[in-house]
Design a protein around this motif. Structure first.
Motif, PDB file in Angstrom:
ATOM      1  N   ILE A  37       0.877  -1.163   0.000  1.00 22.54           N
ATOM      2  CA  ILE A  37       0.000   0.000   0.000  1.00 22.54           C
ATOM      3  C   ILE A  37       0.918   1.217   0.000  1.00 22.54           C
ATOM      4  CG2 ILE A  37      -1.725   1.305   1.295  1.00 22.54           C
ATOM      5  CD1 ILE A  37      -2.576  -1.467   2.483  1.00 22.54           C
ATOM      6  N   SER A  96      -1.481  -2.920  -4.024  1.00 20.18           N
ATOM      7  CA  SER A  96      -2.931  -3.092  -3.917  1.00 20.18           C
ATOM      8  C   SER A  96      -3.681  -1.776  -3.784  1.00 20.18           C
ATOM      9  CB  SER A  96      -3.271  -3.987  -2.720  1.00 20.18           C
ATOM     10  OG  SER A  96      -2.860  -3.378  -1.519  1.00 20.18           O
ATOM     11  N   LYS A  97      -2.992  -0.715  -3.343  1.00 18.58           N
ATOM     12  CA  LYS A  97      -3.694   0.544  -3.102  1.00 18.58           C
ATOM     13  C   LYS A  97      -2.694   1.694  -3.066  1.00 18.58           C
ATOM     14  CE  LYS A  97      -7.064   0.391  -0.023  1.00 18.58           C
ATOM     15  NZ  LYS A  97      -7.792   0.367   1.261  1.00 18.58           N
ATOM     16  N   THR A  98      -3.154   2.879  -3.513  1.00 14.37           N
ATOM     17  CA  THR A  98      -2.362   4.097  -3.418  1.00 14.37           C
ATOM     18  C   THR A  98      -3.177   5.124  -2.639  1.00 14.37           C
ATOM     19  OG1 THR A  98      -1.310   3.666  -5.551  1.00 14.37           O
ATOM     20  CG2 THR A  98      -1.173   5.908  -4.719  1.00 14.37           C
ATOM     21  N   LEU A  99      -2.594   5.626  -1.565  1.00 14.51           N
ATOM     22  CA  LEU A  99      -3.271   6.597  -0.712  1.00 14.51           C
ATOM     23  C   LEU A  99      -2.552   7.937  -0.770  1.00 14.51           C
ATOM     24  CD1 LEU A  99      -3.604   4.395   2.502  1.00 14.51           C
ATOM     25  CD2 LEU A  99      -5.360   4.760   0.770  1.00 14.51           C
ATOM     26  N   GLU A 116      -5.130   0.240   7.699  1.00 12.32           N
ATOM     27  CA  GLU A 116      -4.958  -0.765   6.643  1.00 12.32           C
ATOM     28  C   GLU A 116      -4.439  -2.100   7.188  1.00 12.32           C
ATOM     29  OE1 GLU A 116      -5.943  -0.385   3.532  1.00 12.32           O
ATOM     30  OE2 GLU A 116      -6.516   1.713   3.837  1.00 12.32           O
TER      31      GLU A 116
END
Length: 130
Positions: A37, A96-99, A116
């Motif tokens: 992430i 899986s994710k970019t914040l 997370e």
């Protein structure tokens, strides 16, 4: 007993040197079959500016957030191309994710890791972005 690592929080300041920390996150993710992430925290606009021009401050934050997300995506693709040349298999599959969050980096990193449910945090130097 070695703890199980399934989620890695990679916190980046978007500096050139942050790519080395990303390579490290990729290595850990591959070793433990984990997902990455990505987090970038944007410092908040100072309160005296926000109070003076609240609507302008909000617009700047939204524009800055979108620019940062776009920039992270470009950097991620560049990092992955370099990593794939050195390490082999595609690394984008590991993310899986970019914040992108507005707040003080230390607080946002700790909050994101908790929310997370990340088992490990990987970060590089703190310096100038872009």
């Amino acid at each position: 007993m070695v703890p199980e690592i399934k989620k890695i929080l990679y916190a980046t300041d978007l500096s050139k040197n942050s790519s080395y920390a990303f390579y490290h996150a990729i290595n850990i993710a591959r070793r433990f079959d984990a997902r990455i992430i990505i987090l970038h925290a944007i410092e908040p606009i100072p309160i005296y500016i926000e109070a003076y021009a609240a609507s302008v401050a909000e617009k700047i934050e939204k524009e800055d957030r979108q620019k940062t997300i776009d920039h992270i995506q470009r950097l991620l693709q560049e990092f992955c191309k370099k990593a794939e040349a050195q390490m082999g298999s595609p690394c984008l599959l590991l993310v899986s994710k970019t914040l992108v969050r507005i707040g003080y980096p230390v607080e946002e990193i700790l909050k994101a890791a908790d929310e997370e449910e990340c088992e490990i945090i990987v970060l590089g130097t703190h310096g100038k972005g872009f």
